[in-house]
Scaffold this motif. Structure first.
Motif, mmCIF file in Angstrom:
data_model
loop_
_atom_site.group_PDB
_atom_site.id
_atom_site.type_symbol
_atom_site.label_atom_id
_atom_site.label_comp_id
_atom_site.label_asym_id
_atom_site.label_seq_id
_atom_site.Cartn_x
_atom_site.Cartn_y
_atom_site.Cartn_z
ATOM 1 N N UNK A 98 -3.883 0.643 -1.636
ATOM 2 C CA UNK A 98 -3.302 -0.651 -2.003
ATOM 3 C C UNK A 98 -1.786 -0.569 -2.066
ATOM 4 N N UNK A 99 -1.273 0.520 -2.607
ATOM 5 C CA UNK A 99 0.175 0.698 -2.669
ATOM 6 C C UNK A 99 0.768 0.725 -1.262
ATOM 7 N N UNK A 100 0.102 1.426 -0.371
ATOM 8 C CA UNK A 100 0.566 1.519 1.005
ATOM 9 C C UNK A 100 0.536 0.150 1.685
ATOM 10 N N UNK A 101 -0.553 -0.581 1.486
ATOM 11 C CA UNK A 101 -0.668 -1.915 2.079
ATOM 12 C C UNK A 101 0.391 -2.861 1.517
ATOM 13 N N UNK A 102 0.602 -2.789 0.214
ATOM 14 C CA UNK A 102 1.599 -3.653 -0.414
ATOM 15 C C UNK A 102 3.001 -3.318 0.087
ATOM 16 N N UNK A 103 3.267 -2.054 0.323
ATOM 17 C CA UNK A 103 4.566 -1.651 0.852
ATOM 18 C C UNK A 103 4.767 -2.228 2.258
ATOM 19 N N UNK A 104 3.716 -2.208 3.065
ATOM 20 C CA UNK A 104 3.787 -2.780 4.410
ATOM 21 C C UNK A 104 4.009 -4.283 4.348
ATOM 22 N N UNK A 105 3.282 -4.961 3.467
ATOM 23 C CA UNK A 105 3.424 -6.412 3.319
ATOM 24 C C UNK A 105 4.840 -6.754 2.872
ATOM 25 N N UNK A 106 5.363 -6.005 1.930
ATOM 26 C CA UNK A 106 6.733 -6.233 1.444
ATOM 27 C C UNK A 106 7.735 -6.050 2.569
ATOM 28 N N UNK A 107 7.534 -5.031 3.379
ATOM 29 C CA UNK A 107 8.423 -4.773 4.509
ATOM 30 C C UNK A 107 8.368 -5.914 5.520
ATOM 31 N N UNK A 108 7.179 -6.388 5.824
ATOM 32 C CA UNK A 108 7.012 -7.494 6.770
ATOM 33 C C UNK A 108 7.677 -8.755 6.228
#
Length: 82
Positions: free
Chosen positions: A10-20
């Motif tokens: 989830x942390x990894x996915x959230x980091x990707x979403x934040x970057x996008x």
């Protein structure tokens, strides 16, 4: 143990979403800057977008635009291809 893995995922996915989201915000900021000296009606006609969509994006009245809208404006303003 599996809770830890899910949490890391989830942390990894959230980091990707934040970057996008940051990338999209940057794109929208560039589009807004480029629209400052444009006639919204001509941009709308050239892109196939409604003039109110172009106006709202340019005037920062909303931050909820489809990726399709952003792509059309980028192609028109900067010649960016998909």
């Amino acid at each position: 143990m599996s809770t830890g893995r899910v949490s890391e995922r989830n942390k990894s996915k959230m980091a990707k979403v934040t970057s996008i989201r940051k990338d999209i915000a940057g794109q929208v900021a560039k589009i807004r800057a480029a629209l400052k000296d444009r006639m919204f009606s001509r941009v709308a006609e050239a892109t196939g977008l409604h003039v109110n969509t172009v106006r709202k994006l340019a005037k920062e009245e909303s931050s909820n635009f489809s990726l399709n809208t952003i792509e059309k404006l980028e192609r028109y303003l900067f010649g960016v291809q998909k």
